[in-house]
Design a protein around this motif. Structure first.
Motif, mmCIF file in Angstrom:
data_model
loop_
_atom_site.group_PDB
_atom_site.id
_atom_site.type_symbol
_atom_site.label_atom_id
_atom_site.label_comp_id
_atom_site.label_asym_id
_atom_site.label_seq_id
_atom_site.Cartn_x
_atom_site.Cartn_y
_atom_site.Cartn_z
ATOM 1 N N GLU A 23 26.938 41.735 39.111
ATOM 2 C CA GLU A 23 27.718 41.632 37.569
ATOM 3 C C GLU A 23 28.711 42.847 37.652
ATOM 4 O O GLU A 23 29.566 42.776 37.117
ATOM 5 N N GLY A 24 28.510 43.920 38.278
ATOM 6 C CA GLY A 24 29.190 45.078 38.590
ATOM 7 C C GLY A 24 29.285 45.823 37.026
ATOM 8 O O GLY A 24 28.456 45.308 36.055
ATOM 9 N N ARG A 25 29.860 46.813 37.116
ATOM 10 C CA ARG A 25 30.054 47.737 35.863
ATOM 11 C C ARG A 25 30.973 47.011 35.006
ATOM 12 O O ARG A 25 32.027 46.531 35.272
ATOM 13 N N MET A 26 30.776 47.177 33.628
ATOM 14 C CA MET A 26 31.752 46.563 32.670
ATOM 15 C C MET A 26 32.909 47.682 32.494
ATOM 16 O O MET A 26 32.717 48.789 32.201
ATOM 17 N N ALA A 27 34.167 46.889 32.517
ATOM 18 C CA ALA A 27 35.271 48.030 32.235
ATOM 19 C C ALA A 27 35.075 48.523 30.852
ATOM 20 O O ALA A 27 35.179 47.752 29.928
ATOM 21 N N ILE A 28 35.430 49.791 30.685
ATOM 22 C CA ILE A 28 35.547 50.588 29.280
ATOM 23 C C ILE A 28 37.306 50.567 29.054
ATOM 24 O O ILE A 28 37.883 51.314 29.723
ATOM 25 N N PRO A 29 37.593 49.776 27.912
ATOM 26 C CA PRO A 29 39.073 49.743 27.807
ATOM 27 C C PRO A 29 39.543 51.122 27.353
ATOM 28 O O PRO A 29 38.751 51.834 26.520
ATOM 29 N N PRO A 30 40.594 51.589 27.696
ATOM 30 C CA PRO A 30 41.203 53.074 27.181
ATOM 31 C C PRO A 30 41.610 52.560 25.606
ATOM 32 O O PRO A 30 41.775 51.572 25.058
ATOM 33 N N ALA A 31 41.756 53.928 24.947
ATOM 34 C CA ALA A 31 41.692 53.797 23.396
ATOM 35 C C ALA A 31 43.415 53.636 23.197
ATOM 36 O O ALA A 31 43.775 52.979 22.361
ATOM 37 N N ARG A 32 44.067 53.966 24.186
ATOM 38 C CA ARG A 32 45.618 53.898 24.165
ATOM 39 C C ARG A 32 46.134 53.361 25.573
ATOM 40 O O ARG A 32 45.693 53.690 26.730
ATOM 41 N N SER A 33 47.339 52.855 25.522
ATOM 42 C CA SER A 33 47.905 52.203 26.589
ATOM 43 C C SER A 33 48.831 53.124 27.559
ATOM 44 O O SER A 33 48.985 53.163 28.576
ATOM 45 N N ASP A 34 49.266 54.058 26.852
ATOM 46 C CA ASP A 34 49.645 55.388 27.415
ATOM 47 C C ASP A 34 49.512 56.485 26.522
ATOM 48 O O ASP A 34 49.132 56.600 25.476
ATOM 49 N N ALA A 35 49.952 57.923 27.422
ATOM 50 C CA ALA A 35 49.513 58.985 26.887
ATOM 51 C C ALA A 35 50.333 59.355 25.621
ATOM 52 O O ALA A 35 50.091 60.049 24.787
#
Length: 130
Positions: A23-35
Motif C-alpha cells: 500500500e505504501g505511505r499515503m502522500a500528505i498534500p502541501p498546504a500551498r502549491s508554492d512558497a
C-alpha cells in the motif's frame, strides 16, 4: 502450539505485512502549491483534514507494521507463549488470533485496559476536550 498452527499464523502475519508494505505511505498534500501564494480560505480546511487523515493513516500503518514484526519475532523465539495473553496468561483465543494475529491481549484484558485506562484517541468525559 503445533507446527501447522505456527506456519498458519506466520503466513498470515507475513501476508498482512506484505499488504501494508504494498500500500505504501499515503502522500500528505502541501498546504500551498508554492512558497509565495496564500492558501485559499475555502480550500484550507479541506487541505488540513486531508493532511490529518493521511498523517493518521501513516502512523497507524507504521504501528501495525511494528506490531507484526514483534509478533513474528515472538512466534519464532517462543511459539508456546504466542497464544498466551500478556495480561492474564490465558489463551488469547483462536478466532481472535486468526483475525488479528499481532494482538498480545485476550478480549477480557483488552476491554479492561480500554475501560479503566486511557487509550490514545479515546474520549469519554467532557473534561477530555479541554
Amino acid at each position: 502450539m503445533n507446527a501447522a498452527r505456527q506456519a498458519q499464523l506466520r503466513e498470515r502475519l507475513e501476508t498482512l505485512r506484505e499488504e501494508l508494505l504494498a500500500e505504501g505511505r499515503m502522500a500528505i498534500p502541501p498546504a500551498r502549491s508554492d512558497a509565495v501564494s496564500q492558501p485559499d480560505e475555502d480550500e484550507a480546511p479541506l487541505t488540513e483534514m486531508t493532511q490529518s487523515i493521511a498523517s493518521n493513516r501513516n502512523r497507524e500503518r507504521s504501528e501495525r507494521l511494528e506490531q507484526i514484526a514483534e509478533a513474528l519475532a515472538l512466534l519464532a523465539e517462543d511459539p508456546e507463549d504466542f497464544e498466551s495473553c500478556e495480561g492474564c496468561g490465558e489463551n488469547i483465543g483462536r478466532r481472535r488470533l486468526e483475525l488479528m494475529p499481532w494482538v498480545r491481549l485476550c478480549v477480557a484484558c483488552q476491554e479492561k485496559i480500554e475501560r479503566d485506562g486511557h487509550v490514545p484517541g479515546s474520549r469519554r468525559n467532557l473534561t477530555d476536550y479541554r
